[in-house]
Enzyme design. Structure first.
Site, mmCIF file in Angstrom:
data_model
loop_
_atom_site.group_PDB
_atom_site.id
_atom_site.type_symbol
_atom_site.label_atom_id
_atom_site.label_comp_id
_atom_site.label_asym_id
_atom_site.label_seq_id
_atom_site.Cartn_x
_atom_site.Cartn_y
_atom_site.Cartn_z
ATOM 1 N N CYS A 172 15.692 -6.723 6.083
ATOM 2 C CA CYS A 172 14.720 -8.106 6.215
ATOM 3 C C CYS A 172 14.853 -8.586 4.588
ATOM 4 O O CYS A 172 14.955 -7.971 3.631
ATOM 5 C CB CYS A 172 13.292 -7.597 6.283
ATOM 6 N N TYR B 226 11.692 -4.729 -6.268
ATOM 7 C CA TYR B 226 10.664 -4.664 -6.767
ATOM 8 C C TYR B 226 9.521 -3.372 -6.641
ATOM 9 O O TYR B 226 9.118 -2.993 -7.475
ATOM 10 C CB TYR B 226 9.732 -6.195 -6.835
ATOM 11 N N GLY C 220 -0.553 0.003 -4.979
ATOM 12 C CA GLY C 220 -1.693 -0.751 -4.598
ATOM 13 C C GLY C 220 -2.764 0.171 -5.696
ATOM 14 O O GLY C 220 -2.886 1.301 -5.959
ATOM 15 N N ASN D 34 0.219 1.377 5.705
ATOM 16 C CA ASN D 34 1.029 0.575 4.852
ATOM 17 C C ASN D 34 1.791 -0.447 5.713
ATOM 18 O O ASN D 34 2.571 0.021 6.615
ATOM 19 C CB ASN D 34 1.693 1.530 4.039
ATOM 20 N N GLY D 35 1.510 -1.534 5.453
ATOM 21 C CA GLY D 35 2.231 -2.719 6.302
ATOM 22 C C GLY D 35 1.337 -3.805 6.639
ATOM 23 O O GLY D 35 0.074 -4.054 6.003
ATOM 24 N N CYS E 162 0.872 -1.212 0.099
ATOM 25 C CA CYS E 162 -0.062 -0.025 -0.085
ATOM 26 C C CYS E 162 0.971 1.344 0.161
ATOM 27 O O CYS E 162 2.153 1.257 0.108
ATOM 28 C CB CYS E 162 -0.916 0.068 1.237
#
Ligand code: 5GP
Ligand code: SF4
Ligand code: MG
Length: 456
Positions: free
Chosen positions: A434, A243, A27, A102-103, A1
């Site tokens: 991550c 990406y 999104g 967002n998340g 998002c």
């Protein structure tokens, strides 16, 4: 998002609309804006693209005021339906509040079960709504304290924008999974998921909002910065570089385009091959393909032409659409491919359906050999932090060897960028990214399905 907010500017909702336009790649299911005129919050939100939902100038008459927050959504938690369109807006005893997220929260189900046991009734199936309920039951007094109290209970990835009648508050989770930046426009402030949204509205990029930081915009024109959470070592999402983010954005201290190009160069170093032409799967594979071609000394061509009026296939939630999406979206240039040994670059293989179709398409256009190169390591694990990778079973590399995948996509050869190569190309040695979707080393633990309450 994607999230975007403007505080203290006469054109707040119009600017938010433009900001969301620049974040549309994050999104495409639904979008919305909530504005504040100082006394009341106003909302307009719908399923659909920004251009469709806000295409009619009349909607801005319904969004008055000098502050606004907006959201573009693709669902990671909660279905893709009208009631789940963000920002969420509620009235409660202390006034009105709207939130854009967002998340993805990893302890959502546990918290929801607990809140329901105390009598909360949820209106949506989004994890974001949990934050609202936690705010409502917070025991502290000031809004900042209540937000901190609520957020201390949630775990996972969140970039949040809160809007009340008089304030806008931005928060980035302590791990800093998703990007978030701060800008200045006139006397006002802007917060955006990516810097490309600041560029569009000609806001000045001030800085990134730090992991664990809370930024409060208040009516005196200043911002207050706080770090109210227990600090942890940040783990920004490396897949944003691979990406998700737009190449013209600056995130986590680096430009995305140059980073992707370097992924391509590194890929060429790892997998040298004799070939006549390098092509990309547009658009996401383009910068890496250019880097690959440069490093390998093989010409780069646009061998596949994309129809730009079709959205990101992966994000379309229905499997049916995803299936013929590739054909709608891409057509090969026969003159570039016929009789050639072709290297095809893409950023990732998820289910393998895209690569399989592309290899066939390139071969049908007359290519003599088709070599697939991927500018990230195999995606073998699902993401629980806000990227909608499918569950483990659907990820082709979770259960297939390189040879099996190569055979499935019908390529002459297949090569993925190594994990070391990925980290080296991103090059930020002091950052502990991550990379769990590649390596399975999840930085924030999540409850296993067996630990979760069964919910209807
Ligand atoms: P596949 O057909 O293998 O499932 O999908 C691979 C394609 O999906 C790639 O071209 C990649 O650019 C695109 N893609 C779109 N969204 C995502 C996402 O959220 N995760 C991953 N890994 N790939 C995505
Ligand atoms: Fe990003 Fe992958 Fe980590 Fe998800 S699991 S936050 S996509 S690096
Ligand atoms: Mg792609």
């Amino acid at each position: 998002c994607g999230v975007f907010g403007v505080y203290n500017h006469p054109e707040a909702s119009n600017l938010t609309y433009l900001g969301l336009y620049a974040l549309q790649h994050r999104g495409q299911e639904s979008c919305g804006i909530v504005s504040s005129d100082g006394n009341t919050l106003h909302a307009h939100k719908r399923m659909g693209l920004v251009a469709d939902v806000f295409g009619n100038q009349d909607v801005f008459k319904k969004l008055p005021g000098s502050s606004a927050i907006g959201h573009v959504r693709y669902s990671t938690a909660g279905a893709s339906v009208e009631k789940n369109v963000q920002p969420i807006m509620v009235d409660y005893s202390r006034g009105s509040i709207a939130v854009a997220h967002n998340g993805n929260l990893v302890n959502a189900q546990l918290l929801k079960a607990e809140l329901e046991a105390y009598g909360s009734i949820f209106q949506t199936t989004m994890d974001t709504e949990i934050i609202i309920h936690l705010l409502a039951i917070a025991r502290t007094n000031s809004l900042e304290d209540r937000i901190v109290e609520a957020l201390n209970r949630i775990k996972g990835a969140y970039c949040l924008l809160f809007l009340t009648e008089t304030r806008m508050i931005a928060v980035r989770d302590p791990n800093g999974f998703r990007p978030l930046c701060l800008g200045k426009i006139g006397n006002g402030w802007v917060v955006a998921s990516e810097s490309c949204a600041l560029d569009l509205i000609e806001a000045e990029f001030v800085r990134e909002i730090e992991p664990g930081e809370m930024v409060v915009c208040t009516s005196d024109g200043e911002i207050k910065s706080m770090f109210p959470f227990r600090s942890v070592e940040p783990t920004p999402c490396i897949f944003e570089f691979v990406y998700f983010a737009r190449p013209d954005s600056y995130i986590f201290g680096k430009n995305v385009y140059l980073t992707r190009k370097e992924l391509g160069r590194q890929l060429a170093r790892e997998y040298k091959i004799d070939a006549d032409v390098v092509i990309a799967v547009p658009d996401s594979g383009v910068p890496a393909a250019m880097g690959y071609a440069e490093e390998a000394g093989i010409p780069f061509e646009l061998g596949l032409i994309r129809n730009h009026y079709v959205g990101r296939t992966f994000i379309e939630p229905a499997q049916a659409i995803r299936h013929f999406g590739v054909k709608i979206k891409l057509n090969p240039v026969r003159e570039i491919l016929a009789g050639k040994r072709v290297v095809v670059i893409d950023d990732s293989i998820v289910r393998g359906t895209t690569s399989r179709k592309i290899v066939k398409m390139v071969r049908q256009a007359g290519a003599k050999e088709v070599h697939m190169r991927i500018s990230s390591p195999p995606t073998s694990y699902p993401c629980y932090y806000g990227i909608d990778t499918p569950n483990r079973k659907e990820l082709i590399s979770s259960s297939h060897t390189l040879e099996e995948i190569c055979k499935y996509i019908t390529a002459d050869s297949l090569g993925y960028l190594s994990e070391e190569g990925l980290l080296k190309s991103v090059g930020m040695n002091n950052t502990n990214f991550c990379k769990a979707c590649f390596a399975g080393d999840y930085p924030v633990a999540f409850p296993k399905p067996a630990d979760l309450p069964q919910m209807g």
